[in-house]
Design a protein around this motif. Sequence first.
Motif, PDB file in Angstrom:
ATOM      1  N   PRO A  58      71.967  83.259 -23.546  1.00  0.00           N
ATOM      2  CA  PRO A  58      72.084  82.172 -22.600  1.00  0.00           C
ATOM      3  C   PRO A  58      70.884  82.230 -21.795  1.00  0.00           C
ATOM      4  O   PRO A  58      70.366  81.170 -21.239  1.00  0.00           O
ATOM      5  N   THR A  59      70.354  83.291 -21.243  1.00  0.00           N
ATOM      6  CA  THR A  59      69.511  83.459 -19.942  1.00  0.00           C
ATOM      7  C   THR A  59      68.370  83.247 -20.583  1.00  0.00           C
ATOM      8  O   THR A  59      67.311  82.558 -19.824  1.00  0.00           O
ATOM      9  N   VAL A  60      67.880  83.411 -21.928  1.00  0.00           N
ATOM     10  CA  VAL A  60      66.694  83.115 -22.461  1.00  0.00           C
ATOM     11  C   VAL A  60      66.689  81.542 -22.719  1.00  0.00           C
ATOM     12  O   VAL A  60      65.668  80.645 -22.045  1.00  0.00           O
ATOM     13  N   LEU A  61      67.814  80.727 -22.987  1.00  0.00           N
ATOM     14  CA  LEU A  61      67.751  79.277 -23.092  1.00  0.00           C
ATOM     15  C   LEU A  61      67.528  78.844 -21.674  1.00  0.00           C
ATOM     16  O   LEU A  61      66.710  77.970 -21.439  1.00  0.00           O
ATOM     17  N   GLY A  62      68.286  79.317 -20.700  1.00  0.00           N
ATOM     18  CA  GLY A  62      68.281  79.037 -19.391  1.00  0.00           C
ATOM     19  C   GLY A  62      66.742  78.984 -18.518  1.00  0.00           C
ATOM     20  O   GLY A  62      66.269  78.173 -18.028  1.00  0.00           O
ATOM     21  N   PHE A  63      66.180  80.195 -19.124  1.00  0.00           N
ATOM     22  CA  PHE A  63      64.967  80.485 -18.401  1.00  0.00           C
ATOM     23  C   PHE A  63      64.111  79.356 -19.125  1.00  0.00           C
ATOM     24  O   PHE A  63      63.111  78.661 -18.349  1.00  0.00           O
ATOM     25  N   TYR A  64      64.027  79.006 -20.339  1.00  0.00           N
ATOM     26  CA  TYR A  64      62.950  77.998 -21.004  1.00  0.00           C
ATOM     27  C   TYR A  64      63.276  76.628 -20.308  1.00  0.00           C
ATOM     28  O   TYR A  64      62.557  75.574 -20.289  1.00  0.00           O
ATOM     29  N   LEU A  65      64.790  76.193 -20.513  1.00  0.00           N
ATOM     30  CA  LEU A  65      64.821  75.055 -19.378  1.00  0.00           C
ATOM     31  C   LEU A  65      64.349  75.033 -18.078  1.00  0.00           C
ATOM     32  O   LEU A  65      64.155  73.728 -17.707  1.00  0.00           O
ATOM     33  N   LEU A  66      64.390  76.019 -17.483  1.00  0.00           N
ATOM     34  CA  LEU A  66      63.853  76.102 -15.807  1.00  0.00           C
ATOM     35  C   LEU A  66      62.400  75.843 -16.043  1.00  0.00           C
ATOM     36  O   LEU A  66      62.052  74.941 -15.025  1.00  0.00           O
ATOM     37  N   MET A  67      61.947  76.338 -16.699  1.00  0.00           N
ATOM     38  CA  MET A  67      60.471  76.310 -16.964  1.00  0.00           C
ATOM     39  C   MET A  67      59.962  74.764 -17.327  1.00  0.00           C
ATOM     40  O   MET A  67      58.972  74.379 -17.119  1.00  0.00           O
ATOM     41  N   THR A  68      60.836  74.306 -18.142  1.00  0.00           N
ATOM     42  CA  THR A  68      60.658  73.173 -18.479  1.00  0.00           C
ATOM     43  C   THR A  68      60.969  71.888 -17.500  1.00  0.00           C
ATOM     44  O   THR A  68      60.205  70.937 -17.560  1.00  0.00           O
ATOM     45  N   LEU A  69      62.065  72.178 -16.980  1.00  0.00           N
ATOM     46  CA  LEU A  69      62.784  71.298 -15.962  1.00  0.00           C
ATOM     47  C   LEU A  69      62.180  71.269 -14.513  1.00  0.00           C
ATOM     48  O   LEU A  69      62.532  70.365 -13.602  1.00  0.00           O
ATOM     49  N   GLY A  70      61.757  72.543 -14.410  1.00  0.00           N
ATOM     50  CA  GLY A  70      61.288  72.498 -12.990  1.00  0.00           C
ATOM     51  C   GLY A  70      59.975  72.024 -12.529  1.00  0.00           C
ATOM     52  O   GLY A  70      59.370  71.390 -13.186  1.00  0.00           O
ATOM     53  N   THR A  71      59.556  72.310 -11.274  1.00  0.00           N
ATOM     54  CA  THR A  71      58.569  71.640 -10.742  1.00  0.00           C
ATOM     55  C   THR A  71      57.398  71.865 -11.138  1.00  0.00           C
ATOM     56  O   THR A  71      56.403  71.150 -11.512  1.00  0.00           O
ATOM     57  N   ASN A  72      57.150  72.876 -11.841  1.00  0.00           N
ATOM     58  CA  ASN A  72      56.018  73.337 -12.558  1.00  0.00           C
ATOM     59  C   ASN A  72      56.145  73.112 -13.933  1.00  0.00           C
ATOM     60  O   ASN A  72      54.944  73.181 -14.769  1.00  0.00           O
ATOM     61  N   GLY A  73      57.091  72.689 -14.615  1.00  0.00           N
ATOM     62  CA  GLY A  73      57.382  72.382 -15.957  1.00  0.00           C
ATOM     63  C   GLY A  73      56.774  70.770 -16.450  1.00  0.00           C
ATOM     64  O   GLY A  73      56.729  69.997 -15.396  1.00  0.00           O
ATOM     65  N   PRO A  74      56.697  70.628 -17.584  1.00  0.00           N
ATOM     66  CA  PRO A  74      56.069  69.402 -17.936  1.00  0.00           C
ATOM     67  C   PRO A  74      57.115  68.154 -17.717  1.00  0.00           C
ATOM     68  O   PRO A  74      56.552  67.009 -17.230  1.00  0.00           O
ATOM     69  N   ILE A  75      58.376  68.330 -17.854  1.00  0.00           N
ATOM     70  CA  ILE A  75      59.361  67.250 -17.638  1.00  0.00           C
ATOM     71  C   ILE A  75      59.468  67.139 -16.050  1.00  0.00           C
ATOM     72  O   ILE A  75      59.663  66.144 -15.278  1.00  0.00           O
ATOM     73  N   GLY A  76      59.244  68.496 -15.254  1.00  0.00           N
ATOM     74  CA  GLY A  76      59.583  68.429 -13.812  1.00  0.00           C
ATOM     75  C   GLY A  76      58.324  67.461 -13.257  1.00  0.00           C
ATOM     76  O   GLY A  76      58.415  66.893 -12.299  1.00  0.00           O
ATOM     77  N   ASN A  77      57.050  67.877 -13.695  1.00  0.00           N
ATOM     78  CA  ASN A  77      55.840  67.232 -13.250  1.00  0.00           C
ATOM     79  C   ASN A  77      56.036  65.948 -13.710  1.00  0.00           C
ATOM     80  O   ASN A  77      55.545  64.943 -12.725  1.00  0.00           O
ATOM     81  N   PHE A  78      56.501  65.312 -14.686  1.00  0.00           N
ATOM     82  CA  PHE A  78      56.502  64.077 -15.358  1.00  0.00           C
ATOM     83  C   PHE A  78      57.457  63.407 -14.115  1.00  0.00           C
ATOM     84  O   PHE A  78      57.080  62.163 -13.826  1.00  0.00           O
TER      85      PHE A  78
END
Length: 227
Positions: A58-78
Amino acid sequence: MLNEYDLAALLVTIKLASITTVILILVGTPIAWWLSQTRFKFKAVIEAIIALPLILPPTVLGFYLLMTLGTNGPIGNFLESLGGSSIAFTFTGLVVGSVIYSLPFVVQPLQNSFGSIGKQPMEVAATLGASKLDRFFTVAVPLARSGFITASVLGFAHTVGEFGVVLMIGGNIPGETGVLSIAIYDHVEAMEYGQAHILAGGLLVLSFVMLLVVYIFNRRFSIMRSD
């Protein structure tokens, strides 16, 4: 007795599990139906992607979700480019993470139920002039109701028990992203074992009751179909 922090965690958990389960049924049903009917060449790849949360830490999935949805992630930036803000460490982010993490617990039971229907009931309905959409809602869905019960219970229960994903993507904001599993961890860390026992015991009983209901319903449904 539950304190204010525990009650807030309970409310957030129930809200999260309820919303996630509804979304999972709405999203998972067409996916499960397609997987049960298709002969797509790369069907196994799609099934493996959906089932990935079953074995992925779960922490692996959570980490990549954080990287995707976070401020510096592609979805977060969008989202920020549209004038919004990152959904990491928000309730919305929790819902997104929970839907992804619990998806196989809904899709697989539904897929199995749809697959067990067979072609004959659908063909009979087609000969009577029923459209594809009509056949799905009037034939496939009723015959797969045991799968819907199982999928709903498993999706809800799995969301209630989440820890790694919700901690990574939501943090622990009381009243917003703080859920029961994190509350139990906090009590144990503070050596407040009495409070931890109350919450953990409640989740244990809830999980047992929900699974018992599923097994009883599926058994009765199997008997009804055989008769």
